[in-house]
Write an enzyme that holds these catalytic residues in place. Sequence first.
Site, short mmCIF file in Angstrom:
data_model
loop_
_atom_site.label_atom_id
_atom_site.label_comp_id
_atom_site.label_asym_id
_atom_site.label_seq_id
_atom_site.Cartn_x
_atom_site.Cartn_y
_atom_site.Cartn_z
N HIS A 396 0.81 -1.21 0.00
CA HIS A 396 0.00 0.00 0.00
C HIS A 396 0.85 1.27 0.00
CE1 HIS A 396 -3.86 1.72 -0.09
NE2 HIS A 396 -4.47 0.96 0.80
N ASP A 400 -2.16 2.03 -4.75
CA ASP A 400 -3.42 2.45 -4.16
C ASP A 400 -4.46 1.35 -4.31
OD1 ASP A 400 -2.34 4.93 -3.56
OD2 ASP A 400 -3.01 5.83 -5.45
#
Length: 424
Positions: A396, A400
């Site tokens: 992450h 995204d």
Amino acid sequence: MGTHVIKMPDIGEGIAEVELSVWHVKVGDMVVEDQVLADVMTDKAMVDIPSPVHGKVIALGGQPGEVMAVGSILISIEVEGAGNVKESAQPAVAAVKEVPVVAPKTAAVTESKPVAAARPAAVCQGPMVAREANERPLASPAVRKHALDLGIELRLVRGTGPAGRVLHEDLETYLAQGQQPQSSVAAAYAQRNDEEQIPVIGMRRKIAQRMQDATQRAAHFSYVEEIDVTAVEELRAHLNEKHGATRGKLTLLPFLVRALVVALRDFPQINARYDDEAQVITRLGAVHVGIATQADIGLMVPVVRHAEARSLWDSATEISRLATAARTGKASRDELSGSSITLTSLGALGGIVSTPVLNLPEVAIVGVNKIVERPMVVKGQIVIRKMMNLSSSFDHRVVDGMDAAQFIQAVRGLLEQPATLFVE
């Protein structure tokens, strides 16, 4: 008589210490030149340490699992003549047995060209070996189950594997030499109170360290998508029927590799490596797909290089070749490093959902779950379809959530309409 001291060799690449993984000799053993004495584990490979002399082992310098500095005394051997108590004349002669690092810290690997050493074949010196009643022989869970099924008391079997480990063939030898197994029914229901403590050393320690490192350093998140693979499975069956005899059989993996290649064209941020120390993301044009492969020594990730330039059969051939090389310990360093995205599958045992761990420094890993037939509603009708989940994980810090979801949905669309895999 004299003493020949062999020190921990300098294996190169700036390595200052290595882990002693396993001894292949013990004090009192007679050894010959080029016989493998021990295995040591670096961050990148398992390395054989051969003997440069003939003689008798008189002292061992460490225990399996011990981290030893380069230059420290590894083993002392009694030899004819004056010996060499200061240092071995050939301390750096070592044969590299390539093994993967599950999550390599950097993509670049420096090649070394060590001198190969031959390991003498293990010899079974009889059908039985005397062990104490409470002594636990070394054996894998699969071998233990095999012995249980055959009604064989494992402590009576002589192991010919490393450190006396009992192998499947040792069970067959035991039976072939006329030893009588216990009743398999009685053995299956016998009360057991044994325990086994297994040191986490060697390859298993490296895997544990890399997995822990990956989960601590990366911001993992997983995304699961259901895919109807009926059409691609029909295409695969058709191609195998038409071309299987001449080009080889196709599994689902080459189709998945092709789907990754096509989908990544629109998601270059996913075909990437992240150097979190330098704070640099490297996006690659080439798609180097790591194929997670289970071998006896642990999880290995051979790499299908330039998957973007391969046909289905080319990918299938390369996947098969690399899997065989990895499982037999013959994969080279180049074949075990440099992936840009990893594909992991447990095949028919794949379950319905998994949460794979990233193969750092990559930022994505795509997990394949098993195919099941289920009733589905298609155009208002209930029909039986072949369904499969993709359980994928992403970093992450780089990827995204929306991009990850759209990427996997793109893979889904390609597999559900397999003609689009080949439309340019």
